[in-house]
Design a protein around this motif. Sequence first.
Motif, PDB file in Angstrom:
ATOM      1  N   ASN A 112       0.857  -1.191   0.000  1.00  8.14           N
ATOM      2  CA  ASN A 112       0.000   0.000   0.000  1.00  8.14           C
ATOM      3  C   ASN A 112       0.894   1.243   0.000  1.00  8.14           C
ATOM      4  O   ASN A 112       1.679   1.453   0.924  1.00  8.14           O
ATOM      5  N   GLU A 124      -8.593   4.769   4.839  1.00  8.85           N
ATOM      6  CA  GLU A 124      -8.609   3.329   4.567  1.00  8.85           C
ATOM      7  C   GLU A 124      -7.657   2.548   5.462  1.00  8.85           C
ATOM      8  O   GLU A 124      -7.759   1.337   5.589  1.00  8.85           O
ATOM      9  N   THR A 186      -2.384   3.897  -3.634  1.00  8.20           N
ATOM     10  CA  THR A 186      -2.445   2.831  -4.636  1.00  8.20           C
ATOM     11  C   THR A 186      -2.045   1.534  -3.928  1.00  8.20           C
ATOM     12  O   THR A 186      -1.069   1.521  -3.177  1.00  8.20           O
ATOM     13  N   THR A 187      -2.822   0.491  -4.169  1.00  7.21           N
ATOM     14  CA  THR A 187      -2.610  -0.759  -3.446  1.00  7.21           C
ATOM     15  C   THR A 187      -2.415  -1.908  -4.428  1.00  7.21           C
ATOM     16  O   THR A 187      -3.170  -2.043  -5.395  1.00  7.21           O
ATOM     17  N   PHE A 200      -5.118  -1.669  -7.228  1.00 11.54           N
ATOM     18  CA  PHE A 200      -6.269  -0.839  -6.855  1.00 11.54           C
ATOM     19  C   PHE A 200      -5.794   0.600  -6.738  1.00 11.54           C
ATOM     20  O   PHE A 200      -5.087   0.968  -5.801  1.00 11.54           O
ATOM     21  N   PHE A 204      -9.315   3.021  -1.298  1.00  5.61           N
ATOM     22  CA  PHE A 204      -9.929   1.708  -1.335  1.00  5.61           C
ATOM     23  C   PHE A 204     -11.442   1.791  -1.207  1.00  5.61           C
ATOM     24  O   PHE A 204     -12.161   0.878  -1.596  1.00  5.61           O
ATOM     25  N   ALA A 218     -16.731  -2.237   2.009  1.00  6.45           N
ATOM     26  CA  ALA A 218     -15.310  -2.123   1.743  1.00  6.45           C
ATOM     27  C   ALA A 218     -14.560  -3.257   2.428  1.00  6.45           C
ATOM     28  O   ALA A 218     -13.625  -3.821   1.864  1.00  6.45           O
ATOM     29  N   GLU A 221     -14.939  -6.271   0.374  1.00 11.01           N
ATOM     30  CA  GLU A 221     -14.111  -6.187  -0.841  1.00 11.01           C
ATOM     31  C   GLU A 221     -12.658  -6.496  -0.508  1.00 11.01           C
ATOM     32  O   GLU A 221     -11.982  -7.201  -1.248  1.00 11.01           O
ATOM     33  N   LEU A 222     -12.180  -5.956   0.595  1.00  7.36           N
ATOM     34  CA  LEU A 222     -10.805  -6.194   0.993  1.00  7.36           C
ATOM     35  C   LEU A 222     -10.605  -7.663   1.330  1.00  7.36           C
ATOM     36  O   LEU A 222      -9.627  -8.295   0.931  1.00  7.36           O
ATOM     37  N   ARG A 225     -10.297  -9.823  -1.759  1.00 10.30           N
ATOM     38  CA  ARG A 225      -8.996  -9.705  -2.425  1.00 10.30           C
ATOM     39  C   ARG A 225      -7.901 -10.418  -1.622  1.00 10.30           C
ATOM     40  O   ARG A 225      -7.010 -11.063  -2.189  1.00 10.30           O
TER      41      ARG A 225
END
Lengths: 231, 585
Positions: A112, A124, A186-187, A200, A204, A218, A221-222, A225
């Motif tokens: 990250n 985030e 940006t991840t 990503f 996020f 969220a 979603e995390l 992934r």
Amino acid sequence: MSEDRQASGPPEVEETVQRRRVWRGPWRSLVFPLLVVAAIAAAIWWLEYRPDSGSFAGDVRYGPVELPAVLMAPGMEVSPKAGSLAPDFLLETLDGGEVRLSDLRGKGVIVNLWATWCGPCRKEMPQFVAAYDRYQEEGLEIIAVNVQESRSIIRPFVEDFGIDFPVALDRRGAVSDEYRIIGLPTTYFIDRDGVVREVFQGPFLEGLQDTQVQGAIAEDELTRRIEEILE
Amino acid sequence: MAEQDTLRGVGWLRLARELDPLRATWRLFTNVRWAIGIIAFLALASLLGVVVPQVPAGVRGDAAAEADWLAVQEDRFGFLTDPMNHVGLFDVFHTYWFVYALGLLVVSVAVCTVSRFPSIWRAVTSPSKRVSDAYFASARHRFDYAPPAAGPGLEAVLRRRYAVERYQEGDTLYLFADRFRLAQLATFVSHLALVVLLAAALVSRLSGFSNGLVIAEGASEPVFLEPTHPDQMQVQLVDAVGRFSLQGEPLEYRSDLVIHQGGQEAKRCTTTVNSPCSYNGYRFHQAAYFGFGADIRVRDLSSGNVVYRETEALSDTLPSPRVTVRDGDGDLLLDEALVLTDVLSSDEFSYYGRVVTLEDGRVLIIGTSRTVGSDEWQLAVFEPGDGEDTVRLLLREGESARAGGLEFTYVGLGGVPAAFVSDFPLPPAASAGGSSGEVLLEMGNVVYGSDEASAGTAVPVDAASGSPELTIVGLQPQAVSLGPGESVEIGEYEYSFLGQREFAGIQVRKDRSDYLVWIGAGMLIAGLLVTFWVPQRRLWAKITPARIYLAGQAGHLVDFRREMAELARQAGAELDEAEGQESDG
């Protein structure tokens, strides 16, 4: 006023010497003045673009490094794109140590890129903290790569937010350049084989702002992934 | 025949010279009308650049933002917007034609200056020390007089201020006198100053950088939006200070900054409006000050971790009525500038109110309401219940009224800094799953612009006007009020108000044309001073036994004939009052 008076010859006493222009050939009448302008322009250019004494070179040991040959996969390129092997890097950490991405091969890794001044990064971050607590034992590693900030700015934030995964310092911005980021955060989700599974870009929580339960979604979603890179 | 051939040859040479492109270019650049034309064009373009709205720096280069900005301009310029944008009238100073015109002017001044230099240099260093006798009768500045019977003589008088050379021919003495001979070169200094100033404008237009940062105390902001810009720096605001007079006029704004670069602290400095902080070619100007920020932290009690830490800028203002309530004996039950927490609004009216509990336990609902289109906020007092003594009042500012055994006075209307904040972490009980939502923040008792407010990063609790109090509406049915350092636990979250913070607006600029402007201005002033105050004087004298003749050259502002007459008087000549008056020559 710009008459060429050479042909008629100068008077004995020039009354209007201030106004007199003399054609003395292309070199002296045109090229030389242009060289004067060019010299001024060059002086200004030098003053504008000379290296500044205040710039920091940074420690060149830290930044992108060559991915060890034994970790290369046939037919796969090294690139910060989904489906490619993640570019390797070596960075110093906030606590004085070092972290090298390739040393984490075999684990699912979230890289990250963030900064304390980045509001979405701040928002985030608690999710990464919670995810690390939950998935660390299953083989999740998170590297929070801070972009060009000082320790004195980062440390209070890290302590406040209870970040217990490595916070790497990209002082020169070389890793950020290598990973071709266009904004923060940006991840990168990198699987156990070192392959980038997803990039990503942006916060996020992006795209989830309008929902009443954005945090919960969220988190899902995390989770999805993370479970993908831990497969 | 041979003569005709010669003439024909001269004609061809002249034609060839006329057609020589280099000579034609030189003529163009040395033509004063051409230079004046460019200057007039630049002046007109600059006027348009001032009158016509220009694309803001933050919008330039962002196609979507520029399109939005142009859409707004269409309301004003209608169908002309597109053609105006096409020719660059919304960004005059960055158009190629404006920069080209500046460049042409620079070249024109340079060519003109260099072309004039040889003749002027020759006139300065190798002047004509002897002139023909005819010149004494034709010079623009000339004077003659009969030799005086007594007196120091012209040569002696001239030597007091002039460099004099003498030539004797028979019984005639010729003198050549020069004063301030280098002053002729001042014109080059002035012209070079123009080149430097124009270069400064080009540098500023082409490579200038400017970005505005709004930073809360304790926080930092990057100078460039591009995270890995080669010159990237972070500006940390340690302390923002705004001092005001008792009348509320600003006395001083200043900010203590730490500039970080490459992951290291690079510089600590204090910036003010007139004394910017400089680092690495960039200047950090104090551009704005804002005093109403609330430092808020939300902690997840289950993990102990912070889930939210922001300094929110309370940039709105909500009405805050000052109300007094007295009982029947005149004793004061309430005297407070109320922070209103309940918001009701419709197409017809706006209402802000709150529940107030008096010392005796009596509950009132006090608020202000305003109908749409009206500027007047009226005070509405309502007491639950329907007895005869229940309070129902509507007061204008300054009015008092009795109701329910109480006396109400609407002392005046003030305002409290406020902000609606979305994405604020709500306690699990207030939202499904413990998520985020909108809350209203209001900060009462703010200390604005006093020394106390600006002395440090936190407002002391014992500030003169009372410690600031943060009211958060939306966490639970009742509003939550917190003083500096206070916390409240709701659900599994702990909400803390860490104190009032200030913001500074820091304008970061890189414009190395500054020094060019100083140099150019200095040269221009020096050149003009020399030209106008110490103009060159050059004088030839022919002294015969019967008559003394003077001829000379001087700057336009010099009344040289009068000076010649004065020299003659000092030399012993007896002249009439009228002698020495300037003639046409």
